[in-house]
Design a protein around this motif. Sequence first.
Motif, mmCIF file in Angstrom:
data_model
loop_
_atom_site.group_PDB
_atom_site.id
_atom_site.type_symbol
_atom_site.label_atom_id
_atom_site.label_comp_id
_atom_site.label_asym_id
_atom_site.label_seq_id
_atom_site.Cartn_x
_atom_site.Cartn_y
_atom_site.Cartn_z
ATOM 1 N N ILE A 6 -1.593 0.755 8.116
ATOM 2 C CA ILE A 6 -1.092 1.968 7.606
ATOM 3 C C ILE A 6 -2.278 3.080 7.739
ATOM 4 C CG2 ILE A 6 -0.814 3.254 5.250
ATOM 5 C CD1 ILE A 6 0.441 0.608 4.298
ATOM 6 N N PHE A 7 -3.488 2.799 7.476
ATOM 7 C CA PHE A 7 -4.583 3.603 7.776
ATOM 8 C C PHE A 7 -4.739 4.013 9.169
ATOM 9 C CE2 PHE A 7 -9.073 4.623 8.358
ATOM 10 C CZ PHE A 7 -9.165 5.446 7.493
ATOM 11 N N ARG A 8 -4.589 3.294 10.167
ATOM 12 C CA ARG A 8 -4.548 3.634 11.706
ATOM 13 C C ARG A 8 -3.355 4.429 12.019
ATOM 14 N NH1 ARG A 8 -6.604 -1.448 15.336
ATOM 15 N NH2 ARG A 8 -6.760 0.360 16.792
ATOM 16 N N THR A 9 -2.069 3.792 11.557
ATOM 17 C CA THR A 9 -0.897 4.704 11.763
ATOM 18 C C THR A 9 -1.201 6.301 11.301
ATOM 19 O OG1 THR A 9 0.186 2.975 11.793
ATOM 20 C CG2 THR A 9 1.607 5.127 11.668
ATOM 21 N N ALA A 10 -1.668 6.485 10.106
ATOM 22 C CA ALA A 10 -1.874 7.761 9.505
ATOM 23 C C ALA A 10 -3.114 8.439 10.342
ATOM 24 C CB ALA A 10 -2.506 7.711 8.121
ATOM 25 N N LEU A 11 -3.969 7.664 10.975
ATOM 26 C CA LEU A 11 -5.130 8.459 11.824
ATOM 27 C C LEU A 11 -4.385 8.905 13.124
ATOM 28 C CD1 LEU A 11 -8.374 6.561 11.405
ATOM 29 C CD2 LEU A 11 -7.483 8.513 10.213
ATOM 30 N N ASP A 12 -3.628 8.132 13.561
ATOM 31 C CA ASP A 12 -2.873 8.497 14.918
ATOM 32 C C ASP A 12 -2.025 9.878 14.739
ATOM 33 O OD1 ASP A 12 -3.964 6.396 16.321
ATOM 34 O OD2 ASP A 12 -2.086 5.169 15.987
ATOM 35 N N GLU A 13 -1.310 9.888 13.592
ATOM 36 C CA GLU A 13 -0.478 11.048 13.234
ATOM 37 C C GLU A 13 -1.324 12.334 12.843
ATOM 38 O OE1 GLU A 13 3.114 13.370 12.569
ATOM 39 O OE2 GLU A 13 2.597 11.660 13.694
ATOM 40 N N TRP A 14 -2.455 12.014 12.212
ATOM 41 C CA TRP A 14 -3.521 13.004 12.174
ATOM 42 C C TRP A 14 -4.067 13.762 13.176
ATOM 43 C CZ3 TRP A 14 -8.959 13.690 10.228
ATOM 44 C CH2 TRP A 14 -9.362 14.707 9.714
ATOM 45 N N ILE A 15 -4.447 12.689 14.397
ATOM 46 C CA ILE A 15 -5.196 13.322 15.334
ATOM 47 C C ILE A 15 -4.038 13.864 16.400
ATOM 48 C CG2 ILE A 15 -5.751 12.394 17.898
ATOM 49 C CD1 ILE A 15 -7.289 10.113 16.159
ATOM 50 N N ARG A 16 -2.432 13.558 16.248
ATOM 51 C CA ARG A 16 -1.299 13.968 17.087
ATOM 52 C C ARG A 16 -1.400 15.500 16.376
ATOM 53 N NH1 ARG A 16 3.861 15.530 16.695
ATOM 54 N NH2 ARG A 16 3.977 14.773 14.562
ATOM 55 N N VAL A 70 -5.814 12.808 3.278
ATOM 56 C CA VAL A 70 -5.573 11.917 2.277
ATOM 57 C C VAL A 70 -4.117 12.087 1.756
ATOM 58 C CG1 VAL A 70 -5.468 11.800 -0.474
ATOM 59 C CG2 VAL A 70 -7.855 11.714 1.114
ATOM 60 N N PRO A 71 -3.298 13.200 1.622
ATOM 61 C CA PRO A 71 -1.697 13.104 1.684
ATOM 62 C C PRO A 71 -1.159 12.702 2.525
ATOM 63 C CG PRO A 71 -2.713 15.217 0.870
ATOM 64 C CD PRO A 71 -3.846 14.480 1.585
ATOM 65 N N LEU A 72 -1.637 12.582 3.843
ATOM 66 C CA LEU A 72 -0.859 12.144 4.925
ATOM 67 C C LEU A 72 -0.824 10.426 4.859
ATOM 68 C CD1 LEU A 72 0.652 12.242 7.701
ATOM 69 C CD2 LEU A 72 -1.822 12.410 8.760
ATOM 70 N N LEU A 73 -2.241 9.975 4.505
ATOM 71 C CA LEU A 73 -2.096 8.629 4.301
ATOM 72 C C LEU A 73 -1.303 8.099 3.265
ATOM 73 C CD1 LEU A 73 -3.992 6.001 4.959
ATOM 74 C CD2 LEU A 73 -5.549 6.894 3.074
#
Length: 215
Positions: free
Chosen positions: A171-181, A189-192
């Motif tokens: 979950i954390f890594r997926t949120a980071l990928d989306e944040w970078i995109r 934090v809300p995205l996570l």
Amino acid sequence: MKPVAPTLSPKPGLRERKQARARTTLIAEAMRLFSAQGYDQTTVDEIADAAEVSRRTLFRMFETKGDIVLAWTRGMTQTLNDALATCPADMHPADAMMHAFTSLVPRIAANRQDTYAFVYLIEKTPSLQTVSLQKYGKWEDCLAEGLAKRITERKNRRMAARLMARGGIAIFRTALDEWIRLKGRPALVPLLQKTYELQASLWPDHAGAGPQDAA
């Protein structure tokens, strides 16, 4: 019989305190330079100059530049561990884990711009992929150990804790990928939290009992 007096650990001496400050400064300056001009583009001499230490001192503390980044990630691992440990005992293990992740975000850097730069550095620098994988491996072990103490109603609690830890890291890594995109535009934090909710919504309600619901 006289009570045994507790053994107190000796306070660090002046030399130890200076070394600790130098180490902290080296890590901070290295991460600043890495995120500003690139990991591969940053030289050991630049890091030493920025931290105002000799090249010899730097190599006495860290064998490679990667070791400096790894030392920084250890601080994040400790933050994750502490945040999970301080959650109320009656908090659901999955919620406690996500609280630990959200507590981690503000500790990455002082502001969103620097946080994004650090995240991009760790996640997207090919030379640091091994360091990134080591970091997530340590996080998994840390979370699995802490969650196993909270999942008390299952005979297979250690397996459940390991599975939950791996799922949380996904979950954390997926949120980071989306944040970078999204180039760091939304708050992390809300995205996570949204990513956590999305993952939960992908499983039917009857998929199985939660980690505390069945023995």
